[in-house]
Design an enzyme around this catalytic site. Structure first.
Site, PDB file in Angstrom:
ATOM      1  N   ASP A 166       2.699  -3.144  -5.683  1.00 27.71           N
ATOM      2  CA  ASP A 166       2.807  -1.906  -4.891  1.00 27.71           C
ATOM      3  C   ASP A 166       1.731  -0.903  -5.313  1.00 27.71           C
ATOM      4  O   ASP A 166       1.468  -0.764  -6.504  1.00 27.71           O
ATOM      5  CB  ASP A 166       4.145  -1.202  -5.131  1.00 27.71           C
ATOM      6  CG  ASP A 166       5.353  -2.018  -4.707  1.00 27.71           C
ATOM      7  OD1 ASP A 166       5.316  -3.253  -4.791  1.00 27.71           O
ATOM      8  OD2 ASP A 166       6.342  -1.388  -4.297  1.00 27.71           O
ATOM      9  N   ASP A 187       1.493  -5.843  -1.909  1.00 32.36           N
ATOM     10  CA  ASP A 187       2.825  -5.349  -1.527  1.00 32.36           C
ATOM     11  C   ASP A 187       2.610  -4.028  -0.801  1.00 32.36           C
ATOM     12  O   ASP A 187       1.505  -3.771  -0.324  1.00 32.36           O
ATOM     13  CB  ASP A 187       3.729  -5.232  -2.768  1.00 32.36           C
ATOM     14  CG  ASP A 187       5.218  -5.355  -2.413  1.00 32.36           C
ATOM     15  OD1 ASP A 187       5.669  -4.618  -1.517  1.00 32.36           O
ATOM     16  OD2 ASP A 187       5.910  -6.181  -3.015  1.00 32.36           O
ATOM     17  N   ASP A 188       3.650  -3.178  -0.749  1.00 35.08           N
ATOM     18  CA  ASP A 188       3.480  -1.923  -0.025  1.00 35.08           C
ATOM     19  C   ASP A 188       2.288  -1.133  -0.562  1.00 35.08           C
ATOM     20  O   ASP A 188       2.097  -1.021  -1.772  1.00 35.08           O
ATOM     21  CB  ASP A 188       4.732  -1.054  -0.176  1.00 35.08           C
ATOM     22  CG  ASP A 188       5.937  -1.662   0.540  1.00 35.08           C
ATOM     23  OD1 ASP A 188       5.761  -2.174   1.653  1.00 35.08           O
ATOM     24  OD2 ASP A 188       7.040  -1.623  -0.025  1.00 35.08           O
ATOM     25  N   HIS A 209       1.515  -5.009   2.297  1.00 34.81           N
ATOM     26  CA  HIS A 209       2.622  -4.979   3.257  1.00 34.81           C
ATOM     27  C   HIS A 209       2.601  -3.747   4.145  1.00 34.81           C
ATOM     28  O   HIS A 209       3.535  -3.523   4.915  1.00 34.81           O
ATOM     29  CB  HIS A 209       3.966  -5.064   2.518  1.00 34.81           C
ATOM     30  CG  HIS A 209       4.166  -6.377   1.815  1.00 34.81           C
ATOM     31  ND1 HIS A 209       5.249  -6.624   1.015  1.00 34.81           N
ATOM     32  CD2 HIS A 209       3.406  -7.503   1.785  1.00 34.81           C
ATOM     33  CE1 HIS A 209       5.160  -7.866   0.516  1.00 34.81           C
ATOM     34  NE2 HIS A 209       4.048  -8.403   0.965  1.00 34.81           N
ATOM     35  N   ARG A 242       5.849   1.042   8.674  1.00 38.77           N
ATOM     36  CA  ARG A 242       7.214   0.496   8.604  1.00 38.77           C
ATOM     37  C   ARG A 242       8.206   1.535   8.096  1.00 38.77           C
ATOM     38  O   ARG A 242       7.920   2.309   7.192  1.00 38.77           O
ATOM     39  CB  ARG A 242       7.197  -0.694   7.650  1.00 38.77           C
ATOM     40  CG  ARG A 242       8.548  -1.215   7.257  1.00 38.77           C
ATOM     41  CD  ARG A 242       8.460  -2.613   6.740  1.00 38.77           C
ATOM     42  NE  ARG A 242       7.854  -2.688   5.404  1.00 38.77           N
ATOM     43  CZ  ARG A 242       8.017  -3.745   4.591  1.00 38.77           C
ATOM     44  NH1 ARG A 242       8.729  -4.786   4.974  1.00 38.77           N
ATOM     45  NH2 ARG A 242       7.451  -3.757   3.403  1.00 38.77           N
ATOM     46  N   LYS A 244      12.246   1.158   6.824  1.00 40.24           N
ATOM     47  CA  LYS A 244      13.398   0.271   6.675  1.00 40.24           C
ATOM     48  C   LYS A 244      14.530   0.999   5.962  1.00 40.24           C
ATOM     49  O   LYS A 244      14.331   1.614   4.915  1.00 40.24           O
ATOM     50  CB  LYS A 244      13.013  -1.033   5.983  1.00 40.24           C
ATOM     51  CG  LYS A 244      12.273  -0.884   4.702  1.00 40.24           C
ATOM     52  CD  LYS A 244      11.869  -2.240   4.118  1.00 40.24           C
ATOM     53  CE  LYS A 244      11.103  -2.059   2.820  1.00 40.24           C
ATOM     54  NZ  LYS A 244      10.703  -3.288   2.160  1.00 40.24           N
TER      55      LYS A 244
END
Ligand code: NAG
Length: 346
Positions: A166, A187-188, A209, A242, A244
Site C-alpha cells: 500500500d 496494492d492501494d 489497486h 473505488r 468499499k
C-alpha cells in the site's frame, strides 16, 4: 545570567548530522537533524517519535535497514510542528525484496511496515523510497499533515513477489493532504478507512489497486468525510477509483469528490462503488449500514481492459450522488448493478 541565556539559545538552535543510529537519541535535542547514510540495524526502528515542536528532519544520502522478520515500523516520525524534508538525491532503500514472497501481510515472512506518521501541524516533502517490504505510509491519528513530492517506487515488486505494498493508509486523521506524488506499487495507492478533510491531488498511481476509500466499517472509527481526489492518474492497476464499505457494519461515507481522473489500462474495474465487502471478498447483498452520500464524480476518463468492467455499483442506502463527464471505454464484462441513486448515469 546573560551567559546562561545565550548558552540555552545556542543549544536550542543547533544542527546535527546523524550517520549512526546510536547518535539519534542525543540528536533529538537539536532543531535540525540531518540523517545521512545510515544503515539502521535489523529489528530497530529509526525512531523520530516525540520530537520537539519545530524540529526539522532532513533525509540525505541513502538510508538502509538490516534484515529481520518483524512488524516494524522501519521509521516512525511523531510530534507537532515538524518538518520532514528529503534533500536532493536522498533514497530510503528498504530492499524489501529480501522479504517478498508474494504473500504480503497475509502470511509467509513477517514483514515490517515502512513508515508510521504520528504528526500534527507538520509536513513531509520530497522523500524517495524504494522497495518497501509491505505497507507504506501509515497515517494514523494525524492532524493537519501536508505530504508532498513523495516518490515511492516499488516497481520491482511486480516481478520479485511484492504484495500489499500500500502507498498511503489513512485512518482516524483530519486535514491530511497528499500531493504531487508518484506511487508504483502492488496494492492501494491510497486507502482511507476513516478520517475527515483529506485531499489527494496531482498524484500518479501505477501498478496497484487504485485510489480507494475503504474498506469502511468494523473498526473504531467508521466515518470517512470530506475527501477530495483531484487531478490524478491511475494506470496499469486493478481498479481506478473505488469505495468499499463492509457488509453488516455501520458508519458513513459522505461528501466525497473525485474530479479530473485519468485512467489507463485498468484490469478489473474503472469505477467501483461496493457496499458488500466482507472478509476481503464481496459477499452477496449490500446492507446499507454505511450509507454512501454526497458522492460527486466528474471528468473520469480512460480505458479499462476488455476483461474488466468500466463502472460497477453494488450498494444500498446511497443518496445524493452527482456524476458527470464519465468517459470510460474498453471494459466488456457486464456485472449486475444495485442501489444506484435516481438520476445517476454514465
Ligand atoms: C440508511 O442510512 C441511514 C442514515 O443515513 C440510517 O439511519 C439507516 O439505518 C440506514 N438504513 C439501513 C437499512 O441500514
Amino acid at each position: 545570567m546573560i551567559t546562561l541565556g545565550l548558552l540555552v539559545i545556542v543549544a536550542a538552535a543547533s544542527a546535527v548530522v546523524v550517520n549512526d543510529i546510536k547518535q539519534l537519541q542525543a540528536a533529538k535535542n537539536s532543531q535540525l537533524i540531518t540523517l545521512r547514510n545510515i544503515n539502521v540495524p535489523a529489528g530497530v526502528t529509526l525512531d523520530l517519535d516525540k520530537l520537539k515542536p519545530g524540529t526539522v528532519v532532513e533525509f540525505a544520502g541513502q538510508i538502509t535497514f538490516g534484515y529481520k522478520e518483524w512488524e516494524g515500523p522501519l521509521i516512525i516520525v511523531g510530534g507537532k510542528n515538524i518538518k520532514v524534508v528529503g534533500k536532493p538525491g536522498n533514497l530510503i532503500n528498504c530492499q524489501g525484496e529480501r522479504w517478498w514472497d508474494k504473500q504480503g501481510g497475509n502470511g509467509g515472512k513477517k514483514k515490517p511496515k515502512f513508515f508510521a506518521a504520528r504528526l500534527t501541524d507538520s509536513s513531509i516533502d520530497g522523500l524517495n523510497i524504494k522497495n518497501i517490504p509491505a505497507h507504506g505510509f501509515s497515517i494514523n491519528s494525524c492532524k493537519n499533515l501536508a505530504i508532498s513530492k513523495i516518490n515511492l517506487n516499488v516497481a520491482e515488486g511486480h516481478t520479485k513477489g511484492g504484495h500489499n505494498t500500500d502507498g498511503f493508509d489513512v485512518g482516524n486523521s483530519e486535514k491530511i493532504s497528499i500531493i504531487n506524488s508518484f506511487i508504483h506499487n502492488q496494492d492501494d495507492c491510497l486507502a482511507i478507512n476513516s478520517g475527515t478533510d483529506i485531499r489527494f491531488e496531482g498524484n500518479t498511481c501505477i501498478g496497484g489497486h487504485g485510489i480507494s476509500i475503504g474498506s469502511v466499517g468494523g473498526r473504531q472509527n467508521n466515518v470517512v468525510q470530506k475527501v477530495r481526489v483531484l487531478r490524478c492518474k491511475v494506470s496499469n492497476s486493478d481498479n481506478g477509483i473505488r469505495i468499499k464499505t463492509v457488509k453488516g457494519a455501520t458508519g458513513a461515507v459522505k461528501d466525497i469528490t473525485f474530479d479530473d481522473i485519468e485512467l489507463k489500462n485498468i484490469g478489473k474495474r474503472g469505477i467501483v462503488i461496493q457496499g458488500n465487502y466482507l472478509n476481503k471478498r464481496p459477499e452477496g447483498d449490500p446492507t446499507g449500514g454505511v450509507p454512501i452520500t454526497g458522492l460527486t464524480i466528474n471528468n473520469v476518463r480512460g480505458n479499462v481492459l476488455k476483461d474488466g468492467t468500466n463502472v460497477y455499483v453494488w450498494v444500498a442506502n446511497a443518496s445524493n450522488w452527482k456524476w458527470s463527464n464519465i468517459k470510460l471505454v474498453g471494459g466488456q464484462k457486464v456485472l449486475p448493478q444495485k442501489g444506484i441513486p435516481q438520476g445517476v448515469k454514465w
